[in-house]
Design an enzyme around this catalytic site. Sequence first.
Site, PDB file in Angstrom:
ATOM      1  N   LYS A   1       8.261  39.226 -29.071  1.00 30.72           N
ATOM      2  CA  LYS A   1       7.767  40.268 -28.177  1.00 30.72           C
ATOM      3  C   LYS A   1       8.481  41.573 -28.499  1.00 30.72           C
ATOM      4  CE  LYS A   1       5.155  37.430 -25.883  1.00 30.72           C
ATOM      5  NZ  LYS A   1       3.697  37.586 -25.801  1.00 30.72           N
TER       6      LYS A   1
ATOM      7  N   ASP B   1       4.406  41.254 -30.995  1.00 29.78           N
ATOM      8  CA  ASP B   1       3.412  41.323 -29.913  1.00 29.78           C
ATOM      9  C   ASP B   1       3.857  42.365 -28.899  1.00 29.78           C
ATOM     10  OD1 ASP B   1       1.681  40.909 -27.827  1.00 29.78           O
ATOM     11  OD2 ASP B   1       2.070  38.761 -27.613  1.00 29.78           O
TER      12      ASP B   1
ATOM     13  N   GLU C   1       0.348  42.476 -32.546  1.00 30.22           N
ATOM     14  CA  GLU C   1      -0.587  41.935 -31.550  1.00 30.22           C
ATOM     15  C   GLU C   1      -0.646  42.849 -30.332  1.00 30.22           C
ATOM     16  OE1 GLU C   1       0.062  37.790 -30.957  1.00 30.22           O
ATOM     17  OE2 GLU C   1      -0.637  37.812 -28.875  1.00 30.22           O
TER      18      GLU C   1
ATOM     19  N   GLU D   1      -6.306  37.744 -26.288  1.00 33.12           N
ATOM     20  CA  GLU D   1      -6.017  37.000 -25.060  1.00 33.12           C
ATOM     21  C   GLU D   1      -6.503  37.721 -23.813  1.00 33.12           C
ATOM     22  OE1 GLU D   1      -1.632  37.296 -25.752  1.00 33.12           O
ATOM     23  OE2 GLU D   1      -1.537  37.449 -23.578  1.00 33.12           O
TER      24      GLU D   1
ATOM     25  N   HIS E   1      -4.803  32.263 -28.900  1.00 34.13           N
ATOM     26  CA  HIS E   1      -3.711  32.462 -27.960  1.00 34.13           C
ATOM     27  C   HIS E   1      -3.457  31.163 -27.216  1.00 34.13           C
ATOM     28  CE1 HIS E   1      -2.435  33.656 -23.716  1.00 34.13           C
ATOM     29  NE2 HIS E   1      -1.436  34.040 -24.470  1.00 34.13           N
TER      30      HIS E   1
END
Lengths: 425, 425
Positions: free
Chosen positions: A220, A248, A274, A301, A351
Amino acid sequence: MARILALHTHDVRFPTSQTLDGSDAMNPDPDYSASYVRVLTDADDGLSGHGFVFTIGRGNDVQVAALRALESHLVGRDVDATLDDLGGVWRELVHDSQLRWLGPEKGVMHMAVGAVINALWDLRAKREGKPLWQVLAAMSPEQLVDLVDFRYLTDALTREEALELLRAAEPGRARRQRSLLAEGYPAYTTTPGWLGYDDEKLARLCREAVADGFTQIKLKVGADLDDDLRRLRIARDTCGPGIRIAVDANQRWDVDEAVRWVTELKPFDLAWIEEPTSPDDVLAHAAIARAVAPVPVASGEHIANRVVFKQFLQADALSVLQLDATRVAGVNENIAILLLAAKFGVPVCPHAGGVGLCEAVQHLAMFDYVAVSGSTQGRMIEFVDHLHEHFLSPVVVRDGRYRAPTTPGAGTEMYAASLREYAHD
Amino acid sequence: MARILALHTHDVRFPTSQTLDGSDAMNPDPDYSASYVRVLTDADDGLSGHGFVFTIGRGNDVQVAALRALESHLVGRDVDATLDDLGGVWRELVHDSQLRWLGPEKGVMHMAVGAVINALWDLRAKREGKPLWQVLAAMSPEQLVDLVDFRYLTDALTREEALELLRAAEPGRARRQRSLLAEGYPAYTTTPGWLGYDDEKLARLCREAVADGFTQIKLKVGADLDDDLRRLRIARDTCGPGIRIAVDANQRWDVDEAVRWVTELKPFDLAWIEEPTSPDDVLAHAAIARAVAPVPVASGEHIANRVVFKQFLQADALSVLQLDATRVAGVNENIAILLLAAKFGVPVCPHAGGVGLCEAVQHLAMFDYVAVSGSTQGRMIEFVDHLHEHFLSPVVVRDGRYRAPTTPGAGTEMYAASLREYAHD
């Protein structure tokens, strides 16, 4: 003749915010939750169909209210006729002329349709005594396109083109099914990368991921650039150059900021970036993709429906498509999305994580491999090792691969004890 | 210090499907409804703030559940501080990290935020003793941009650009306010055009529209081409060449079908083609707009949020922007949309009708004229003569123009008796 008796719903919430599992730049403290639905019938087989919408806590009750609003469409129906025409049921639920106003085809009401549709597929697969991916992979191209609503898709994909794609993939189905049962499907892991974990935990989880056989991890990013650079260095140093590292941002940026930030992170050899920005913003993703190339842009997602996915593909706004089992209107809409991805030659990397998303989405990826794209090249399913113990048939991930499930159903059934224990008042 | 005590909610439904008022190609039998919310305080003034989401029947209960999910954000707050910082409150509600998962920023949860925000604006305007449009038109450019969340907008509109637009419109504010109070704001009527009306009723309502001073009417199309051609001929013959006739397909078509159909209708000199396809499909609208030019493409009543509006403008996918008072997250997001429209030089012709949409949206159009676009050129507010009698301050439309409301508030308050009489069990 067996009939559908009721939809029973459950508001289930796990207190994951206590451990910061699942923490990212936009979701600092999620409580992984499920708006859960059981389709009950009066058939002698005693089988029920289970589905859910994954949410992250507050508002799970709103999602349950939306499930309840669909009950009148189902109760009293002939079970066989319903399960034999899930394309027709999908159209009826999605295009209910009054409920449609609440989307259309997006958000709470659309996800509720998805959970009910998935529950019906779970029931159908259980009645056929097969895992969902094999049920789908045994259907003819004609049966499969009948599941899909091509409304709003025909400027990119017609029914005839979809049939051609599916027919072209028919010859290898049996071989690919055997290979799945023998070798499973590639996975990557997000377990190391949550923002709430400290550097030591990050390094330890990176080492474990590599030792467990994963060839890709995901981190992340997007809260603080210096933190991201430090964490990426730790991950890259720990994993070595042979492991793919995706990042992400969970929708954190606007276009310019995304381009600047990703450019700073590029030296760490990113597998993909992402959700750099709003999942509604096709044009912004396209602009970012052009500016940060060759770093691939991934999203899905939070992409609301097949119409938005279609545009992402038309505009070259993503090159990794991350469908989600419970964001759109269930299995049928995800088949449409798989067909769109195949048409545009874009790999699907679903996802997963949350509650039960791994269990549900593996069936779609495996069906795609057997009957649609025919390939696992550049494809893998996300894996996060949370909350699997609440499911009757938890995923099995070994040597960095999802093992093909063989239990009848869609993988979506939770233990009654878990539904009770984590019931929200 | 006064505090917010509670949000009281009401599920209100009118049985409009009995008369086919509101019938179109996608909505054959709507029951116009409101998920209604009252913000109550313990202030001595006894004032309450009223807002609602317009729906068309089934699912209104789901929308009410979403309103209820927001109560905990409001209860206990200082009334003055809350109303002084509606930009901050907007951000808090829209970006609640858990509720956000249910959209993000779309559908049931987003519309619920809109209703609560609109109720707070109603309360603020009542406390200031002014109609909402005058409250907004009295705010400085800096105060106005503070109401807007520029996240995801900066590739098209920055805070600085918005400030410049607002400052440029400052000099004429007083003059335009006087002109509104004297002359009102242009309207057009959809009353003649519902699909469920027979030819005789259509012709009679066309004659009445012209006699009432309207210079534009709108017809529903898209169910059957021969019917559309016949109905357009009746309307054109009845109204004569001087009246503008818009048509509305309510999302019925795919791209090719839209182009073919609109090409057939072109000889009737269309004012615009509204919602030719999915409201999520920016690229399809752009393709249709290119193919049917010079017929303008209009959309907005189902466009989910400012990010999607931004893309419609960036892609030249619409040339008439139809914002809606209850589809997006309330007054604040509609100010963002008005600023985007002004930046791109596209006229705003708000969607109205339903329950209370005329009452609510007139304030936005009038604020736009006074303080944003500074123009009524090519702009008019939809008018349908339904259900106004349930509102304390019903719109007044005379000689084809909305008269500027002068009652304090946002126009959104219904009579308690109506809330009771049409309460849904």
